[in-house]
Design a protein around this motif. Structure first.
Motif, mmCIF file in Angstrom:
data_model
loop_
_atom_site.group_PDB
_atom_site.id
_atom_site.type_symbol
_atom_site.label_atom_id
_atom_site.label_comp_id
_atom_site.label_asym_id
_atom_site.label_seq_id
_atom_site.Cartn_x
_atom_site.Cartn_y
_atom_site.Cartn_z
ATOM 1 N N LEU A 31 0.829 -1.210 0.000
ATOM 2 C CA LEU A 31 0.000 0.000 0.000
ATOM 3 C C LEU A 31 0.862 1.260 0.000
ATOM 4 N N ARG A 32 2.001 1.196 0.681
ATOM 5 C CA ARG A 32 2.901 2.346 0.695
ATOM 6 C C ARG A 32 3.458 2.606 -0.708
ATOM 7 N N LEU A 33 3.824 1.532 -1.398
ATOM 8 C CA LEU A 33 4.360 1.678 -2.744
ATOM 9 C C LEU A 33 3.299 2.183 -3.726
ATOM 10 N N ILE A 34 2.086 1.725 -3.533
ATOM 11 C CA ILE A 34 0.997 2.132 -4.431
ATOM 12 C C ILE A 34 0.641 3.589 -4.233
ATOM 13 N N GLY A 35 0.662 4.011 -2.992
ATOM 14 C CA GLY A 35 0.331 5.399 -2.682
ATOM 15 C C GLY A 35 -1.086 5.745 -3.095
ATOM 16 N N ASP A 36 -1.213 6.827 -3.845
ATOM 17 C CA ASP A 36 -2.552 7.258 -4.271
ATOM 18 C C ASP A 36 -2.908 6.746 -5.662
ATOM 19 N N GLU A 37 -2.217 5.699 -6.124
ATOM 20 C CA GLU A 37 -2.471 5.135 -7.455
ATOM 21 C C GLU A 37 -3.266 3.831 -7.394
ATOM 22 N N ALA A 38 -3.966 3.625 -6.290
ATOM 23 C CA ALA A 38 -4.684 2.357 -6.107
ATOM 24 C C ALA A 38 -5.667 2.081 -7.244
ATOM 25 N N GLU A 39 -6.412 3.095 -7.661
ATOM 26 C CA GLU A 39 -7.412 2.878 -8.707
ATOM 27 C C GLU A 39 -6.742 2.529 -10.029
ATOM 28 N N ALA A 40 -5.614 3.160 -10.309
ATOM 29 C CA ALA A 40 -4.890 2.856 -11.543
ATOM 30 C C ALA A 40 -4.357 1.426 -11.521
ATOM 31 N N VAL A 41 -3.886 0.980 -10.352
ATOM 32 C CA VAL A 41 -3.391 -0.389 -10.216
ATOM 33 C C VAL A 41 -4.543 -1.379 -10.385
ATOM 34 N N ASN A 42 -5.689 -1.090 -9.765
ATOM 35 C CA ASN A 42 -6.861 -1.959 -9.914
ATOM 36 C C ASN A 42 -7.271 -2.080 -11.384
ATOM 37 N N THR A 43 -7.279 -0.960 -12.090
ATOM 38 C CA THR A 43 -7.649 -0.966 -13.506
ATOM 39 C C THR A 43 -6.662 -1.798 -14.316
ATOM 40 N N CYS A 44 -5.393 -1.642 -14.027
ATOM 41 C CA CYS A 44 -4.364 -2.404 -14.737
ATOM 42 C C CYS A 44 -4.541 -3.907 -14.513
ATOM 43 N N LEU A 45 -4.826 -4.295 -13.271
ATOM 44 C CA LEU A 45 -5.026 -5.718 -12.958
ATOM 45 C C LEU A 45 -6.255 -6.262 -13.666
ATOM 46 N N ARG A 46 -7.320 -5.475 -13.701
ATOM 47 C CA ARG A 46 -8.544 -5.943 -14.360
ATOM 48 C C ARG A 46 -8.327 -6.111 -15.857
ATOM 49 N N ARG A 47 -7.622 -5.191 -16.463
ATOM 50 C CA ARG A 47 -7.323 -5.324 -17.887
ATOM 51 C C ARG A 47 -6.438 -6.549 -18.148
ATOM 52 N N MET A 48 -5.511 -6.804 -17.223
ATOM 53 C CA MET A 48 -4.597 -7.930 -17.384
ATOM 54 C C MET A 48 -5.321 -9.265 -17.282
ATOM 55 N N PHE A 49 -6.259 -9.372 -16.343
ATOM 56 C CA PHE A 49 -6.916 -10.654 -16.104
ATOM 57 C C PHE A 49 -8.219 -10.827 -16.868
ATOM 58 N N TRP A 50 -8.682 -9.786 -17.561
ATOM 59 C CA TRP A 50 -9.947 -9.888 -18.308
ATOM 60 C C TRP A 50 -9.925 -11.023 -19.332
#
Length: 203
Positions: A31-50
């Protein structure tokens, strides 16, 4: 890439902010590494696993449940454009493999039809190089054969290995076991291999 369905669907729906880790310290560091980019990371994961989630929806889940509901749910997203969805579905071999997997749920063509109505290529190949017509024909799934032919699947289309989408050796059934409308549709498309398969004229 192939993933077990449970992992695919969980990864697709993952929220990194609420996800658990093996150790709390790992979770804090992530969470520290993600910082305020959580939504961008979630979107990236969803695109990757879609893609793997969609593949499982039209194969494994369709075979078990005989429904297209999960596929419809995955398609109802703004993560990808329709063109991107179709491209990724085709890359996964969804049309060809769904024609085969759906044999396990008594000829249910719901997912296959949905893919074709999205304008996925009816001549698309599975990862093992098999065509949808070959998969459906070898298992005697006549509803799937009809559907593929209705959407312009070409039994004579040449594959990268130089073979046709449907070959005489794929035809295990005797003439009387194949519905007349399918024989006529294949002959209309110039598929004279029917006669070679049986060694006699098709009537």
């Amino acid at each position: 890439a192939w993933f077990p369905s449970a992992i695919s669907f969980k990864a697709f729906a993952l929220d990194v902010c609420s996800a658990r880790a093996s150790h709390e310290e790992d979770r804090v560091n992530i969470l520290r590494l993600i910082g305020d980019e959580a939504e961008a990371v979630n979107t990236c994961l969803r695109r990757m696993f879609w893609p793997s989630a969609a593949y499982m929806a039209v194969t494994e889940l369709a075979a078990k449940q005989g429904t297209k509901d999960k596929l419809v749910e995955l398609l109802d997203t703004d993560l990808l454009t329709k063109g991107e969805m179709v491209s990724r579905l085709e890359m996964q071999g969804c049309v060809a493999d769904s024609a085969s997997y759906l044999l396990q749920c008594k000829g249910n063509t719901a997912c296959l039809r949905h893919l074709l109505e999205l304008r996925c290529d009816p001549n698309g190949l599975a990862s093992d190089g098999r065509s949808g017509l070959q998969n459906a024909f070898e298992g005697g799934s006549w509803d799937n054969v009809r559907l593929l032919l209705d959407f312009s699947a070409d039994p004579q289309k040449q594959k990268p290995d130089g073979m046709s989408a449907l070959m005489p050796e794929h035809i295990q059934d005797e003439p009387q076991d194949i519905p007349q409308d399918i024989k006529e549709a294949l002959l209309t498309k110039g598929f004279v291999c029917l006669e070679h398969a049986w060694g006699r004229k098709v009537e």
